[in-house]
Design an enzyme around this catalytic site. Structure first.
Site, PDB file in Angstrom:
ATOM      1  N   PRO A 161       0.776  -1.234   0.000  1.00 20.14           N
ATOM      2  CG  PRO A 161       0.157  -0.861   2.216  1.00 20.14           C
ATOM      3  CD  PRO A 161       1.058  -1.686   1.369  1.00 20.14           C
ATOM      4  CD  GLU A 162       2.590   4.522  -3.668  1.00 16.49           C
ATOM      5  OE1 GLU A 162       2.505   5.766  -3.652  1.00 16.49           O
ATOM      6  OE2 GLU A 162       3.077   3.881  -4.604  1.00 16.49           O
TER       7      GLU A 162
ATOM      8  CE  LYS B  40       4.440   5.354   1.612  1.00 11.81           C
ATOM      9  NZ  LYS B  40       5.807   5.160   1.122  1.00 11.81           N
TER      10      LYS B  40
ATOM     11  NE  ARG C 261       9.564   7.982  13.162  1.00 16.49           N
ATOM     12  CZ  ARG C 261       9.249   7.228  12.118  1.00 16.49           C
ATOM     13  NH1 ARG C 261       9.482   7.642  10.904  1.00 16.49           N
ATOM     14  NH2 ARG C 261       8.680   6.053  12.316  1.00 16.49           N
TER      15      ARG C 261
ATOM     16  CG  ASN D  66       8.782   3.052  -6.601  1.00 16.94           C
ATOM     17  OD1 ASN D  66       9.395   4.091  -6.839  1.00 16.94           O
ATOM     18  ND2 ASN D  66       9.055   1.896  -7.170  1.00 16.94           N
TER      19      ASN D  66
ATOM     20  NE  ARG E 156      11.144   0.054  -3.433  1.00 16.78           N
ATOM     21  CZ  ARG E 156       9.857   0.195  -3.102  1.00 16.78           C
ATOM     22  NH1 ARG E 156       9.494   1.086  -2.243  1.00 16.78           N
ATOM     23  NH2 ARG E 156       8.949  -0.585  -3.635  1.00 16.78           N
TER      24      ARG E 156
END
Length: 263
Positions: A2-3, A51, A120, A160, A252
């Site tokens: 997943p994104e 995510k 963060r 990606n 990637r």
DNA sequence: TAGAAATGTTTAG
DNA sequence: TAAACCTTTCTAT
């Protein structure tokens, strides 16, 4: 898998199924060792940022789930299927069930740990955030924009597929230094992400091509082209016909069109 | 049956 | 920069 878009979709769906209800929790595989502490408790809600997912059990804690590359959920109405494969966590009540396989992390966190995570992460296009921090951070860097968009402390939730497709749609070369991309362009990329991500899924695939750019009219190939460049190495660009190229960037496979995204 | 690849991140060197 | 980790699925032998 997943994104960010799918993470947020799961959060909404699972909250709809279980929020405010007493749920059963177990870990047939045994690796989620805190399952027993949650069994029979009320799931208050489900959080999503970037995510990351957080299943909020109030004072008992928050189950932090990060899917990594392979993590996946399945869910449905009762009856719940027999455990199959490596099943990290199951969660169910009288009406619904869900199964979690293959996550990088599924563990019980405190509120404090969740806040440390938030601190963060860069702004998330799916959480109504403003892009100012992303634009500011990118503007200071000589690193290639194609790497910066993958950095979750700069902007969270992109992966990606979106890095490749957002850069293509903006006509920006992934190799251009962050500081060399105009703030206006970055704002456009942010807005594009905000527009694309919320309903970016068809058949569990992210769709980024505009309907007018998809080859259509003949048989099965219709609607097959859901990406402009992602995983289309060596095939002609849907807009200019030049061959899509690929190269590893930020660990990637990166895909781009040398015509539409000239340096 | 083995091997590679996949929408990701962390840690080590 | 490279390797490690989580698991399934698809391809090649």
């Amino acid at each position: 898998m997943p994104e960010g878009n799918e993470i947020h979709r799961w959060a909404e769906m699972h909250a709809g199924m279980f929020a405010g209800r007493k749920v059963r929790v177990d870990s047939p595989q045994g690796r989620f060792t805190d399952a027993a502490a949650l069994d029979g408790r009320v799931l208050k809600g489900v959080r999503a940022v970037g995510k990351h997912l957080g299943y909020d059990f109030g004072r008992t804690g928050i189950v932090h789930v990060h899917m990594g590359l392979y993590g996946d959920f399945s869910e449905g109405r009762q009856p719940m299927p027999e455990p199959r494969g490596a099943l990290r966590m199951r969660l169910w009540d009288k009406r619904h069930w869900l199964e979690l396989r293959g996550p990088t992390d599924c563990s019980l966190w405190s509120e404090e740990e969740w806040q440390t995570l938030l601190a963060r992460l860069g702004p998330d296009p799916l959480n109504g955030d403003e892009p100012a921090k992303m634009i500011e951070r990118i503007g200071k860097r000589r690193t290639a924009i194609g790497a910066l968009l993958m950095d979750q402390s700069i902007v969270s939730g992109l992966g990606n597929i979106y890095r490749a497709e957002l850069l293509f749609r903006a006509g920006v070369s992934p190799f251009r230094a962050g500081a060399e991309v105009e703030a206006k362009k970055l704002e456009g990329i942010w807005k594009d992400a905000c527009a694309l991500m919320p309903d970016g899924m068809v058949d569990r695939r992210i769709v980024t091509t505009r309907p007018k750019d998809r080859p259509h009219g003949k048989g099965e190939a219709m609607d097959e082209e859901v990406h402009y460049v992602y995983r289309r190495t060596g095939r002609p660009c849907l807009l200019c016909g030049k061959k899509v190229e690929t190269q590893v960037m930020a660990g990637r496979n990166l895909f781009w069109c040398p015509g539409c995204q000239a340096e």
